[in-house]
Design a protein around this motif. Structure first.
Motif, PDB file in Angstrom:
ATOM      1  N   VAL A 167      -5.126 -15.519  -3.756  1.00 46.47           N
ATOM      2  CA  VAL A 167      -3.487 -15.105  -3.423  1.00 46.47           C
ATOM      3  C   VAL A 167      -3.545 -13.583  -3.450  1.00 46.47           C
ATOM      4  CG1 VAL A 167      -3.030 -15.380  -5.888  1.00 46.47           C
ATOM      5  CG2 VAL A 167      -1.346 -15.431  -4.168  1.00 46.47           C
ATOM      6  N   VAL A 168      -2.641 -13.261  -2.657  1.00 38.18           N
ATOM      7  CA  VAL A 168      -2.526 -11.627  -2.585  1.00 38.18           C
ATOM      8  C   VAL A 168      -1.072 -10.957  -2.886  1.00 38.18           C
ATOM      9  CG1 VAL A 168      -2.835  -9.372  -1.191  1.00 38.18           C
ATOM     10  CG2 VAL A 168      -4.523 -11.136  -1.269  1.00 38.18           C
ATOM     11  N   GLY A 169      -0.685 -10.308  -3.980  1.00 38.45           N
ATOM     12  CA  GLY A 169       0.532 -10.012  -4.222  1.00 38.45           C
ATOM     13  C   GLY A 169       0.843  -8.888  -3.346  1.00 38.45           C
ATOM     14  N   ALA A 170       1.808  -8.868  -2.264  1.00 37.06           N
ATOM     15  CA  ALA A 170       2.070  -7.885  -1.693  1.00 37.06           C
ATOM     16  C   ALA A 170       3.676  -7.588  -1.339  1.00 37.06           C
ATOM     17  CB  ALA A 170       1.616  -8.064   0.248  1.00 37.06           C
ATOM     18  N   ASP A 171       4.054  -7.926  -2.518  1.00 38.88           N
ATOM     19  CA  ASP A 171       5.630  -8.146  -2.731  1.00 38.88           C
ATOM     20  C   ASP A 171       6.523  -6.924  -3.480  1.00 38.88           C
ATOM     21  OD1 ASP A 171       4.221  -9.269  -4.898  1.00 38.88           O
ATOM     22  OD2 ASP A 171       5.335 -11.009  -5.127  1.00 38.88           O
ATOM     23  N   GLY A 172       5.803  -6.110  -3.224  1.00 40.91           N
ATOM     24  CA  GLY A 172       6.675  -4.896  -3.761  1.00 40.91           C
ATOM     25  C   GLY A 172       6.721  -4.172  -4.992  1.00 40.91           C
ATOM     26  N   VAL A 298      -1.657  -5.379  -3.937  1.00 38.33           N
ATOM     27  CA  VAL A 298      -1.962  -4.356  -2.694  1.00 38.33           C
ATOM     28  C   VAL A 298      -0.624  -3.769  -2.724  1.00 38.33           C
ATOM     29  CG1 VAL A 298      -3.647  -5.566  -1.453  1.00 38.33           C
ATOM     30  CG2 VAL A 298      -1.349  -5.947  -0.887  1.00 38.33           C
ATOM     31  N   GLY A 299      -0.572  -2.471  -2.014  1.00 39.96           N
ATOM     32  CA  GLY A 299       0.542  -1.690  -1.726  1.00 39.96           C
ATOM     33  C   GLY A 299       1.423  -1.493  -3.186  1.00 39.96           C
ATOM     34  N   ASP A 300       2.769  -1.361  -3.012  1.00 37.58           N
ATOM     35  CA  ASP A 300       3.476  -1.011  -4.203  1.00 37.58           C
ATOM     36  C   ASP A 300       3.603  -2.252  -5.220  1.00 37.58           C
ATOM     37  OD1 ASP A 300       4.496   1.089  -2.559  1.00 37.58           O
ATOM     38  OD2 ASP A 300       6.567   0.214  -2.176  1.00 37.58           O
ATOM     39  N   ALA A 301       3.077  -3.243  -5.171  1.00 38.12           N
ATOM     40  CA  ALA A 301       2.704  -4.174  -6.106  1.00 38.12           C
ATOM     41  C   ALA A 301       1.709  -3.703  -7.140  1.00 38.12           C
ATOM     42  CB  ALA A 301       2.386  -5.497  -5.714  1.00 38.12           C
ATOM     43  N   ALA A 302       0.618  -2.899  -6.579  1.00 35.69           N
ATOM     44  CA  ALA A 302      -0.377  -2.150  -7.373  1.00 35.69           C
ATOM     45  C   ALA A 302       0.159  -0.671  -7.739  1.00 35.69           C
ATOM     46  CB  ALA A 302      -1.578  -2.374  -6.583  1.00 35.69           C
ATOM     47  N   HIS A 303       0.720  -0.221  -6.723  1.00 41.13           N
ATOM     48  CA  HIS A 303       1.160   1.310  -7.214  1.00 41.13           C
ATOM     49  C   HIS A 303       2.193   1.905  -6.173  1.00 41.13           C
ATOM     50  CE1 HIS A 303      -1.140   1.026  -3.583  1.00 41.13           C
ATOM     51  NE2 HIS A 303      -2.508   0.677  -4.217  1.00 41.13           N
TER      52      HIS A 303
END
Length: 536
Positions: A167-172, A298-303
């Motif tokens: 599962v990949v969290g790309a939800d901001g 990934v993205g804003d969920a990570a940084h």
């Protein structure tokens, strides 16, 4: 209803769609869920870096992105108002086209996010990903062997369960996936609260035919930023942003906005068509981890990043591009745990660096411009690399961990960039007969490249019979400067390293052997009993 994709991606913004495209193009079954009705209706970010356009080129969408982009100079113009005859021009973080094309087959673009996302959505679906809007994540459980999620259709209220390998969290920045994993965030600073009005207006009376990507305006009664957000219906679309530390600093109505815009533009009779306004905090933050078992951020969920430097969207796309193929190869048994671990080792330092840069606007940084965009050298368990570093793009020398250099070569009578060769496979670059025979024996791609002027040999340092192994994401995994006495073994070992398939418990593992799902610890096991789902 139950779904069993290889990869569940939560969030269909640039980070999620990039992950989906990368994973699906490499053979994974991908489900993307997004709680909103569709792609973004707001322009949000717009600057696409040279590296981002290289990635889009490899996916075959760069020529679709260009027509929906703005024709602007990638610089910031500063002055009192738009009508200021002495506007000064300064770097915005992007090279001019001629500068980019000296080291790349691509140049930056200015494409508003509401124009970009439909292009990426189409690319994801064409690659085979399933994208479901109006679908929210309500419960999630994750361990090393997989993920279980409950989804809800926001239109009907119906629920379904997904069992996936990853599962990949790309939800901001307010990621539900991150919260469900128990991962916190570290606040890195910010640039304060701002308000932005999106509008359409003809600014040609003061701009003529020239457009910059950004205008920094310093009139004491209308200090703010004017952002080019593309053209729709033949009329320019713009965003006007200004600080609003207190509620009283937010214009009360359209009449007040019109007064501000007439002052800022220097057009006394300006009649804007207003499209909507928003208030937001320009903050940066870093997740305390980018992975938990089978879950990745990934993205804003990570940084999370501020708009300064225009690095947020680009970093998100690069995250997804770098992660997707690794998930796909792992779920097919073509790669091991070390390759999955390399995502955090390679991308987290970049995300933290860019997030910290975004709260220091105007402060020079070694990673500014194309150096950070094209010259970041990775270090991870699957790279025979030196320590991480920044390398000027013109000095890239096909060293492990670096982006493989761009060189124009001939392939089957047609001219192409070396960057066009990588997507979907490991590729060996060499002209030495022994290495080529070894690649053929191992069924490894080793295209015959016409290099009449020796530019490839020089750029990749192949003059002494060497070989360079390039990953599907365009980064060099391994190199050897000279021929080997046993090129098959040397190349087999290089591939095993690059894919995280090192010898387990003293036993050699053949990276070219057939995959046995029953024996592979990374294989999806959807028949396992699901743990209790936790609400998010």
């Amino acid at each position: 209803m139950e779904h069993t994709p290889h990869v569940l991606v939560v969030g269909a913004g640039p980070a999620g769609l990039a992950t989906a495209v990368s994973a699906a193009r490499h053979g994974a079954q991908v489900l993307v869920v997004e709680r909103h009705l569709g792609t973004s209706i707001h322009p949000r970010a717009s600057g696409l870096s040279t590296r981002t356009m290289e990635i889009f080129r490899s996916w075959g969408v760069a020529d679709t992105v260009r027509p929906v982009s703005s024709a602007v100079i990638p610089r910031v113009a500063s002055g009192t108002t738009l009508a200021d005859p002495d506007l000064t021009e300064n770097p915005l973080g992007f090279p001019l086209p001629r500068e980019a094309l000296a080291v790349s087959p691509s140049a930056p673009a200015c494409c508003p996010q509401d124009h970009l996302e439909p292009v990426l959505l189409d690319a994801a679906r064409r690659a085979g990903a399933v994208v479901s809007f109006s679908t929210e994540l309500t419960d999630l459980a994750v361990h090393d062997g997989g993920a279980w999620a409950r989804l809800r259709d926001t239109a009907t209220g119906e629920t379904s369960v997904v069992r996936s390998r990853f599962v990949v969290g790309a939800d901001g920045p307010r990621s539900r996936v991150r919260a469900a994993l128990g991962i916190g965030t570290t606040y890195l600073g910010g640039l304060g609260r701002h308000v932005q009005m999106l509008f359409r207006a003809d600014l040609s009376p003061v701009l003529g035919g020239t457009r910059h990507g950004l205008y920094a305006l310093s009139h004491p009664d209308a200090t703010g930023l004017l952002i080019a957000f593309g053209t729709q219906g033949g009329t320019d679309r713009w965003g006007y942003a200004r600080p609003c530390p207190a509620d009283d600093d937010i214009p009360a109505d359209e009449a007040e906005w019109t007064t501000l815009l007439r002052t800022a533009t220097g057009i006394p009779a300006l009649a804007p068509e207003y499209l909507g306004s928003a208030v937001f905090d320009l903050d940066a933050g870093l997740a305390t981890a980018s992975r938990a078992g089978a879950a990745f951020l990934v993205g804003d969920a990570a940084h999370r990043m501020t708009p300064a430097g225009a690095v947020g969207l680009n970093t998100a796309v690069h995250d997804g591009h770098g992660l997707g193929w690794k998930l796909a190869w792992a779920v097919q048994g073509r790669a091991g745990e070390a390759l999955l671990a390399s995502y955090v080792a390679e991308r987290r330092p970049v995300g933290e660096r860019n997030a910290r840069r975004s709260v220091r606007p105007g402060v020079p940084d070694p990673a500014d411009g194309m150096v950070g965009d094209l010259g970041t050298r990775y270090a991870s368990p699957v790279l025979a690399a030196d320590p991480p570093a920044l390398v000027a793009p013109e000095d890239l020398a096909a060293a492990p961990g670096e982006r493989a250099p761009h060189v124009w070569v001939g392939v089957d009578g047609r001219r192409c960039s070396t960057l066009d060769l990588w997507d979907g496979r490991l590729t060996l670059v060499t002209a030495e007969a022994g290495w080529r025979r070894a690649a053929d024996e191992l069924a490894l791609a080793a295209p015959s490249l016409a290099d009449p002027r020796g530019r490839l040999a020089r750029a990749y340092r192949l003059e002494h019979g060497g070989a360079v192994l390039v990953r599907p994401d365009g980064y060099v995994a391994w190199r050897r400067d000279e021929p080997a006495a046993d090129p098959v073994t040397a190349l087999r070992d290089a591939v095993a390293l690059a894919l995280g398939l090192g010898p387990p418990a003293g036993a050699a593992r053949d990276p070219f052997a057939a995959w046995d799902a029953a024996k592979d610890p990374l294989a999806a096991r959807v028949d396992e009993a699901a743990p209790a789902l936790a609400p998010v």
